[in-house]
Design a protein around this motif. Sequence first.
Motif, PDB file in Angstrom:
ATOM      1  N   CYS A 107       5.439   9.967  -0.117  1.00  0.00           N
ATOM      2  CA  CYS A 107       4.765   8.699  -0.406  1.00  0.00           C
ATOM      3  C   CYS A 107       5.324   7.657   0.559  1.00  0.00           C
ATOM      4  O   CYS A 107       6.512   7.324   0.487  1.00  0.00           O
ATOM      5  N   THR A 108       4.464   7.163   1.425  1.00  0.00           N
ATOM      6  CA  THR A 108       4.856   6.151   2.397  1.00  0.00           C
ATOM      7  C   THR A 108       4.397   4.784   1.914  1.00  0.00           C
ATOM      8  O   THR A 108       3.255   4.640   1.450  1.00  0.00           O
ATOM      9  N   VAL A 109       5.278   3.801   2.018  1.00  0.00           N
ATOM     10  CA  VAL A 109       4.951   2.452   1.568  1.00  0.00           C
ATOM     11  C   VAL A 109       4.826   1.523   2.766  1.00  0.00           C
ATOM     12  O   VAL A 109       5.439   1.749   3.809  1.00  0.00           O
ATOM     13  N   SER A 110       4.053   0.453   2.568  1.00  0.00           N
ATOM     14  CA  SER A 110       3.732  -0.438   3.682  1.00  0.00           C
ATOM     15  C   SER A 110       4.733  -1.576   3.864  1.00  0.00           C
ATOM     16  O   SER A 110       4.572  -2.394   4.764  1.00  0.00           O
ATOM     17  N   VAL A 111       5.760  -1.610   3.002  1.00  0.00           N
ATOM     18  CA  VAL A 111       6.799  -2.639   3.127  1.00  0.00           C
ATOM     19  C   VAL A 111       8.143  -1.949   3.269  1.00  0.00           C
ATOM     20  O   VAL A 111       8.258  -0.736   3.074  1.00  0.00           O
ATOM     21  N   ASN A 112       9.154  -2.735   3.596  1.00  0.00           N
ATOM     22  CA  ASN A 112      10.506  -2.194   3.691  1.00  0.00           C
ATOM     23  C   ASN A 112      10.891  -1.593   2.348  1.00  0.00           C
ATOM     24  O   ASN A 112      10.833  -2.263   1.318  1.00  0.00           O
ATOM     25  N   ILE A 113      11.270  -0.339   2.363  1.00  0.00           N
ATOM     26  CA  ILE A 113      11.510   0.358   1.100  1.00  0.00           C
ATOM     27  C   ILE A 113      12.677  -0.250   0.326  1.00  0.00           C
ATOM     28  O   ILE A 113      12.747  -0.116  -0.901  1.00  0.00           O
ATOM     29  N   PHE A 114      13.555  -0.940   0.996  1.00  0.00           N
ATOM     30  CA  PHE A 114      14.675  -1.584   0.313  1.00  0.00           C
ATOM     31  C   PHE A 114      14.247  -2.849  -0.426  1.00  0.00           C
ATOM     32  O   PHE A 114      15.037  -3.416  -1.182  1.00  0.00           O
ATOM     33  N   SER A 115      13.020  -3.280  -0.229  1.00  0.00           N
ATOM     34  CA  SER A 115      12.497  -4.429  -0.969  1.00  0.00           C
ATOM     35  C   SER A 115      11.831  -3.997  -2.273  1.00  0.00           C
ATOM     36  O   SER A 115      11.377  -4.844  -3.047  1.00  0.00           O
ATOM     37  N   GLN A 140       0.845  -1.197   0.000  1.00  0.00           N
ATOM     38  CA  GLN A 140       0.000   0.000   0.000  1.00  0.00           C
ATOM     39  C   GLN A 140       0.876   1.241   0.000  1.00  0.00           C
ATOM     40  O   GLN A 140       1.924   1.267   0.655  1.00  0.00           O
ATOM     41  N   LEU A 141       0.454   2.221  -0.756  1.00  0.00           N
ATOM     42  CA  LEU A 141       1.176   3.477  -0.864  1.00  0.00           C
ATOM     43  C   LEU A 141       0.245   4.609  -0.471  1.00  0.00           C
ATOM     44  O   LEU A 141      -0.916   4.642  -0.902  1.00  0.00           O
ATOM     45  N   GLN A 142       0.743   5.527   0.310  1.00  0.00           N
ATOM     46  CA  GLN A 142      -0.034   6.670   0.762  1.00  0.00           C
ATOM     47  C   GLN A 142       0.712   7.945   0.400  1.00  0.00           C
ATOM     48  O   GLN A 142       1.773   8.231   0.944  1.00  0.00           O
ATOM     49  N   ALA A 143       0.135   8.701  -0.523  1.00  0.00           N
ATOM     50  CA  ALA A 143       0.752   9.944  -0.964  1.00  0.00           C
ATOM     51  C   ALA A 143       0.110  11.132  -0.266  1.00  0.00           C
ATOM     52  O   ALA A 143      -1.086  11.107   0.051  1.00  0.00           O
ATOM     53  N   SER A 144       0.909  12.160  -0.053  1.00  0.00           N
ATOM     54  CA  SER A 144       0.390  13.365   0.582  1.00  0.00           C
ATOM     55  C   SER A 144       1.247  14.561   0.183  1.00  0.00           C
ATOM     56  O   SER A 144       2.326  14.392  -0.395  1.00  0.00           O
ATOM     57  N   GLY A 145       0.735  15.761   0.476  1.00  0.00           N
ATOM     58  CA  GLY A 145       1.534  16.959   0.291  1.00  0.00           C
ATOM     59  C   GLY A 145       1.086  17.893  -0.802  1.00  0.00           C
ATOM     60  O   GLY A 145       1.671  18.951  -0.974  1.00  0.00           O
ATOM     61  N   GLY A 146       0.070  17.525  -1.560  1.00  0.00           N
ATOM     62  CA  GLY A 146      -0.382  18.404  -2.632  1.00  0.00           C
ATOM     63  C   GLY A 146      -1.082  19.631  -2.099  1.00  0.00           C
ATOM     64  O   GLY A 146      -1.326  19.773  -0.909  1.00  0.00           O
ATOM     65  N   GLY A 147      -1.395  20.541  -3.008  1.00  0.00           N
ATOM     66  CA  GLY A 147      -2.105  21.747  -2.625  1.00  0.00           C
ATOM     67  C   GLY A 147      -2.003  22.817  -3.684  1.00  0.00           C
ATOM     68  O   GLY A 147      -1.559  22.561  -4.803  1.00  0.00           O
ATOM     69  N   LEU A 148      -2.387  24.005  -3.308  1.00  0.00           N
ATOM     70  CA  LEU A 148      -2.351  25.155  -4.216  1.00  0.00           C
ATOM     71  C   LEU A 148      -1.074  25.948  -3.958  1.00  0.00           C
ATOM     72  O   LEU A 148      -0.750  26.264  -2.812  1.00  0.00           O
TER      73      LEU A 148
END
Length: 114
Positions: free
Chosen positions: A21-29, A2-10
């Motif tokens: 973007c945060t991922v639900s697994v070890n990012i090195f995988s 699962q990926l969760q993105a954030s930070g957008g705006g005007l």
Amino acid sequence: VQLQASGGGLVQPGGSVRLSCTVSVNIFSIAVMSWHRQAPGKQREFVAAMLVKGTTTYADLVKGRFTISRDNAKNMVTLQMNGLQPEDTAAYFCKALYEGYGYWGQGTLVTVSS
């Protein structure tokens, strides 16, 4: 995955935005973490990518303005966007290439306007 993105705006032209973007697994995988964007009425396009070893690549349109980086402790990839212009307005998506499959996060909207 699962990926969760954030930070957008005007943001005003010439301004900056930082996407995460945060991922639900070890990012090195994850073989490749990337950002893509889709402007209204247009196809989704590649923006930037980072390979697991840290190699980065950028689309010509953003080279020198955008920077992709990784926070290993937080399993997070960020996209620092500077010098934004109205043509950068789009929904931005992160993607993870994990065990041969591509996984997309939900889009986060960036609007560049005065």
